[in-house]
Write a protein that holds these residues in place. Structure first.
Motif, PDB file in Angstrom:
ATOM      1  N   LYS A 111      35.645  44.458  39.385  1.00 27.79           N
ATOM      2  CA  LYS A 111      36.713  43.555  39.809  1.00 27.79           C
ATOM      3  C   LYS A 111      36.769  42.290  38.960  1.00 27.79           C
ATOM      4  O   LYS A 111      37.845  41.679  38.838  1.00 27.79           O
ATOM      5  CB  LYS A 111      36.525  43.194  41.279  1.00 27.79           C
ATOM      6  CG  LYS A 111      36.616  44.382  42.228  1.00 27.79           C
ATOM      7  CD  LYS A 111      36.288  43.974  43.653  1.00 27.79           C
ATOM      8  CE  LYS A 111      36.279  45.183  44.581  1.00 27.79           C
ATOM      9  NZ  LYS A 111      35.877  44.821  45.974  1.00 27.79           N
TER      10      LYS A 111
ATOM     11  N   ARG B 292      25.271  47.544  41.766  1.00 28.38           N
ATOM     12  CA  ARG B 292      25.717  47.479  43.155  1.00 28.38           C
ATOM     13  C   ARG B 292      26.748  48.568  43.447  1.00 28.38           C
ATOM     14  O   ARG B 292      27.422  49.061  42.542  1.00 28.38           O
ATOM     15  CB  ARG B 292      26.331  46.108  43.442  1.00 28.38           C
ATOM     16  CG  ARG B 292      25.411  44.974  43.020  1.00 28.38           C
ATOM     17  CD  ARG B 292      25.996  43.639  43.378  1.00 28.38           C
ATOM     18  NE  ARG B 292      25.395  42.564  42.603  1.00 28.38           N
ATOM     19  CZ  ARG B 292      25.730  41.294  42.733  1.00 28.38           C
ATOM     20  NH1 ARG B 292      26.644  40.940  43.613  1.00 28.38           N
ATOM     21  NH2 ARG B 292      25.155  40.369  41.985  1.00 28.38           N
TER      22      ARG B 292
ATOM     23  N   ASN C 257      29.348  48.096  45.520  1.00 30.75           N
ATOM     24  CA  ASN C 257      30.622  47.544  45.975  1.00 30.75           C
ATOM     25  C   ASN C 257      31.642  47.350  44.855  1.00 30.75           C
ATOM     26  O   ASN C 257      32.716  46.784  45.083  1.00 30.75           O
ATOM     27  CB  ASN C 257      30.394  46.207  46.692  1.00 30.75           C
ATOM     28  CG  ASN C 257      29.744  45.169  45.781  1.00 30.75           C
ATOM     29  OD1 ASN C 257      29.584  45.368  44.585  1.00 30.75           O
ATOM     30  ND2 ASN C 257      29.372  44.045  46.369  1.00 30.75           N
ATOM     31  N   LYS C 258      31.297  47.786  43.634  1.00 35.97           N
ATOM     32  CA  LYS C 258      32.231  47.720  42.500  1.00 35.97           C
ATOM     33  C   LYS C 258      32.620  46.280  42.147  1.00 35.97           C
ATOM     34  O   LYS C 258      33.628  46.062  41.467  1.00 35.97           O
ATOM     35  CB  LYS C 258      33.503  48.520  42.782  1.00 35.97           C
ATOM     36  CG  LYS C 258      33.275  49.950  43.250  1.00 35.97           C
ATOM     37  CD  LYS C 258      32.748  50.827  42.153  1.00 35.97           C
ATOM     38  CE  LYS C 258      32.607  52.269  42.624  1.00 35.97           C
ATOM     39  NZ  LYS C 258      32.061  53.163  41.597  1.00 35.97           N
ATOM     40  N   LYS C 259      31.844  45.311  42.560  1.00 35.31           N
ATOM     41  CA  LYS C 259      32.208  43.913  42.323  1.00 35.31           C
ATOM     42  C   LYS C 259      32.354  43.615  40.836  1.00 35.31           C
ATOM     43  O   LYS C 259      33.274  42.903  40.432  1.00 35.31           O
ATOM     44  CB  LYS C 259      31.156  42.988  42.940  1.00 35.31           C
ATOM     45  CG  LYS C 259      31.446  41.514  42.720  1.00 35.31           C
ATOM     46  CD  LYS C 259      30.382  40.638  43.338  1.00 35.31           C
ATOM     47  CE  LYS C 259      30.670  39.164  43.050  1.00 35.31           C
ATOM     48  NZ  LYS C 259      29.633  38.277  43.648  1.00 35.31           N
TER      49      LYS C 259
END
Length: 212
Positions: A120, A113, A115-117
């Protein structure tokens, strides 16, 4: 419609299938499915997203002519009837992965992805002895593969050991197109080593582990 089949291969008495599904909750497709009473009850407990995945898997099993019913134990681990085969399932956005094997098996598919999820949440599943071999230029690739390995171990073990930090460990590895990685399930009394295999399919990483 469902586009079958994106990816399919056989290994160690195992068939692994990855396919794309889109907008298949249509009346004409649902009419082709015959669900057992247990499946109908289980279906009612699912969210709309999970219902689509549940029905999509059964549609594809019928499409590829696998004549077995999927049931779930008390931990919602899927199993096949008639017995004799093991099954593992995974979903990621528009892709669903199915593994059917003579051995216990765990499978996971994850989409890379933007969104760098996964960065995190890495502290929730990356151990200190794993972080040292992750190349910073390819961090997201490493994180998706390690997550997929631990998720596959979790499924293989039946969801008994839940801590991705305490119960699962991945040995150092380097990124390759198709690769084998050593990994471990860590128990109080002993640890067991497995070999995990991963492949990149478009923007997804497929990981599977066979307990042979």
């Amino acid at each position: 419609m469902i586009r079958c089949i994106t990816y399919k291969f056989h290994t160690l008495h195992t068939i692994i299938i990855v396919f794309i599904w889109k907008h298949f909750l249509e009346t004409m497709i649902l009419r082709t499915l015959s669900l057992s009473d247990q499946e109908k009850v289980f279906l009612k407990s699912l969210s709309e997203k999970r219902k689509r995945e549940f029905l999509g898997i059964r549609y594809v099993l019928k499409y590829i002519n696998i004549k077995m019913n999927i049931f779930y134990n008390e931990r919602r681990k899927p199993f096949l009837f008639p017995e004799g085969k093991h099954i593992s399932l995974s979903h990621s956005f528009e892709k669903i992965a199915i593994a059917i094997s003579s051995y216990r098996i765990g499978i996971d598919i994850e989409k890379l992805r933007e969104n760098k999820k996964i960065i995190k949440i890495k502290k929730k599943f990356i151990r200190d002895d794993e972080s040292i071999f992750i190349h910073p230029n390819y961090e997201e690739d490493y994180l998706h593969i390690i997550w997929g390995i631990k998720e596959s171990l979790y499924k293989l073990e039946g969801g008994i050991f839940y801590s991705f930090l305490d119960h699962y460990k991945v040995s150092p590895f380097c990124l390759k197109r198709d690769s084998c990685v050593s990994c471990w399930i860590i128990k109080k009394s002993y640890s067991k080593r497995f070999s995990a295999f991963y492949r990149k399919i478009e923007k997804h990483y497929l990981v599977y582990i066979i307990d042979k």
